[in-house]
Design an enzyme around this catalytic site. Structure first.
Site, PDB file in Angstrom:
ATOM      1  N   LYS A  67       0.948  -1.246  -0.065  1.00 46.12           N
ATOM      2  CA  LYS A  67       0.364  -0.158  -0.067  1.00 46.12           C
ATOM      3  C   LYS A  67       0.954   1.324  -0.074  1.00 46.12           C
ATOM      4  CE  LYS A  67      -3.944   1.931   2.907  1.00 46.12           C
ATOM      5  NZ  LYS A  67      -4.683   1.472   4.039  1.00 46.12           N
ATOM      6  N   SER A 142      -9.462   1.510   2.863  1.00 42.83           N
ATOM      7  CA  SER A 142      -8.641   2.125   2.176  1.00 42.83           C
ATOM      8  C   SER A 142      -7.696   1.539   1.413  1.00 42.83           C
ATOM      9  CB  SER A 142      -7.949   3.232   2.785  1.00 42.83           C
ATOM     10  OG  SER A 142      -7.222   2.965   3.940  1.00 42.83           O
ATOM     11  N   SER A 166      -9.268  -0.894   7.376  1.00 39.10           N
ATOM     12  CA  SER A 166      -8.691  -0.651   5.803  1.00 39.10           C
ATOM     13  C   SER A 166      -8.188  -1.824   5.451  1.00 39.10           C
ATOM     14  CB  SER A 166      -7.779   0.473   5.912  1.00 39.10           C
ATOM     15  OG  SER A 166      -8.531   1.817   5.965  1.00 39.10           O
TER      16      SER A 166
HETATM   17  N1  GLN Z   1     -13.138   3.729   6.891  1.00 35.75           N
HETATM   18  C1  GLN Z   1     -12.260   4.068   8.147  1.00 35.75           C
HETATM   19  C2  GLN Z   1     -11.816   5.517   7.859  1.00 35.75           C
HETATM   20  O1  GLN Z   1     -12.191   6.079   6.752  1.00 35.75           O
HETATM   21  C3  GLN Z   1     -10.964   3.083   8.163  1.00 35.75           C
HETATM   22  C4  GLN Z   1      -9.735   3.878   7.430  1.00 35.75           C
HETATM   23  C5  GLN Z   1      -8.630   2.927   7.824  1.00 35.75           C
HETATM   24  O2  GLN Z   1      -8.720   1.888   8.546  1.00 35.75           O
HETATM   25  N2  GLN Z   1      -7.538   3.500   7.492  1.00 35.75           N
HETATM   26  O3  GLN Z   1     -11.246   5.862   8.660  1.00 35.75           O
END
Ligand code: GLN
Length: 480
Positions: A67, A142, A166
């Site tokens: 990532k 994400s 994410s």
């Molecule tokens: N959907 C969550 C957010 O937008 C999770 C994001 C993540 O785990 N980086 O914060």
């Protein structure tokens, strides 16, 4: 197979990665074979602990995608943001050094929601990633690029990060395995900070074995990350595959789509047929997860993202009269809307005189959530719960609105607030799209979760989308 590819088919494999990515867009950058071999620094070859106890070979000879909010030398480090679009990364994250020491090679960087903020990868300022099961849908987020790359069979393993879901949510949307480890077991050195007290480096993979091997290679205390923790020795060992325990099944009105509900029931039945004892459990704190998570995450984000000021690195406006204007223009022009929203929200909850009302309160709720889970894990070995209330949604306005996406983080955010490990496993398809359920256990119970997932895989094996092509098949047609 992967070993052969890394030994003698590097150029063909690089072509395969690019060729298979055209209608998916999982990768922001595909490395040339020369970029794949990463410096391991002073990291010891992995698996040394595991090798002692299980006799397993310490090697992890796999191509891995990472990532693009995790530092890999000789690649860019964009975080999916205009702010860092041009940044060439000068160093390696500790987790990456450890993977390299184990023999892994890093073949590319994957797309994500800007700085990890989102649940679709559509918040990336740089690229759209499509779900390999249905290209009109999102891959989740994400870590959407990482999930799509594994589902599309471009790589067996991809590294992600998980702050509130994410790794697990895109794993569920794409039908692959996704682990958020116990907080602190994998060093965060080299992970670009979003919400430091919540996030972990995690793994997405095409099998439990590849996932477990990758996690074992990455884990371990690190002097460069003071929140990293020593894993107690017994927790390093593989768990007896045949040991069966009690699994709590999250009960109550969970607000699931019918397809996800059906799949949840089927998963519970499968666990029972495999010999696990199940019993319903409730989490009275569940409804507070999302407000607590977003308060803490936004507060930490507003502090962590203060470093992007147009001066030291990253985007710099063409012209400004004075340093203040420079900073204002840099942040206005280079951050996306979702990032700005969170910085404003975070600044709001932290402003003087209001901390008690928001931030401190969220921290107290966090303690209650942790305590409730602790108590629960005194009575069951693990719990099974959904990852997300829906399957992969459509891109854009036909999809899920941003507020609903946040509300839907209730099942995953729990694990981050409580610092416990959680593993999303692919549990079949409904209407041609995958579903993934979550196994969650007490801190350091990763090996126990792997054992349950391995058993579950015997009756609910991973499936791949029709469009996906393994390298060996691709090679045959392209070299014919
Ligand atoms: N959907 C969550 C957010 O937008 C999770 C994001 C993540 O785990 N980086 O914060």
């Amino acid at each position: 197979m992967w070993n052969t590819i890394l030994e003698s088919k590097r150029d063909d494999y690089a072509r395969f990665l690019a060729n298979r990515d055209t209608d998916i867009g999982a990768f922001l950058e595909i490395g040339t074979p020369a970029q794949w071999t990463v410096d391991s620094g002073d990291a010891e070859p992995s698996g040394t602990e595991a090798a002692v106890t299980t006799g397993a070979a310490p090697s992890l000879r796999l191509p891995i995608a990472v990532k693009d909010n995790i530092a890999v030398q000789n690649y860019r480090l964009t975080c999916g943001s205009r702010m860092l679009e041009e940044l060439q990364c000068p160093y390696n994250a500790r987790a990456i050094e450890r993977l390299a020491a184990a023999g892994a090679e890093i073949v590319g960087k994957t797309n994500l929601d800007e700085f990890g903020m989102g649940s679709s990868s559509d918040n990336s300022a740089l690229q759209t990633t499509n779900n390999p099961w249905d290209v009109t849908r999102v891959a989740g987020g994400s870590s959407g690029g990482s999930a799509a790359a594994v589902a599309n069979r471009q790589v067996p393993v991809a590294i992600g990060s998980d702050t509130g879901g994410s790794v697990r949510q895109p794993a569920a949307f794409c039908g692959v395995y996704g682990l958020k480890p116990t907080y602190g077991t994998v060093s965060r050195y080299g992970l670009v900070a979003y919400a430091s007290s919540l996030e972990t480096v995690g793994v997405l993979a095409d099998s439990v074995d590849n996932l477990a091997a990758t996690y074992r290679a990455m884990r371990g205390v690190d002097s460069r990350d003071h929140s990293s923790v020593e894993i107690p020795a017994p927790a390093l060992d593989a768990v007896d595959q045949d040991a069966k325990g009690t699994i709590g099944v999250l009960a109550g009105d969970l607000g699931l789509d019918p397809a996800v509900e059906r799949n949840f029931r089927a998963t519970v039945t499968a666990l029972e047929e495999l010999g696990y004892t199940t019993r319903p459990v409730t989490l009275s704190t569940l409804e507070y997860v999302v407000p607590a998570y977003y308060t803490i995450a936004a507060a930490e984000a507003s502090a962590n993202l203060a470093r992007y000021n147009g001066v030291r690195y990253g985007y710099r406006p063409i012209f400004s009269e004075n340093p203040e204007e420079l900073m204002r223009k840099a942040r206005t022009e280079a951050f996306g809307d979702e990032v700005k929203l969170r910085i404003i929200l975070g600044t709001y909850v932290l402003r003087s005189g209001f901390q008690d009302q928001y931030y401190t309160r969220a921290q107290k709720i966090r303690t209650l959530i942790r305590r409730e889970l602790d108590e629960l894990f005194g009575t069951v070995d693990a719990i099974v719960l959904p990852t997300f209330p829906t399957q992969a949604f459509a891109h854009g306005d036909d999809g899920m609105d941003p507020f609903q996406q946040k509300v839907a983080d209730r099942f995953t955010g729990t694990g981050n607030l409580a610092a416990v490990p959680a593993l999303t496993v692919p549990t079949g398809t409904e209407g041609g799209l995958p579903v993934g359920m979550q196994l969650m256990g007490p801190v350091f119970s990763e090996e126990r979760l792997f054992a349950v997932a391995r058993r579950l895989a015997t009756v609910m094996p991973i499936q791949f989308p029709e469009r996906s092509v393994p390298f060996s098949d691709w090679e045959t047609t392209h070299n014919a």
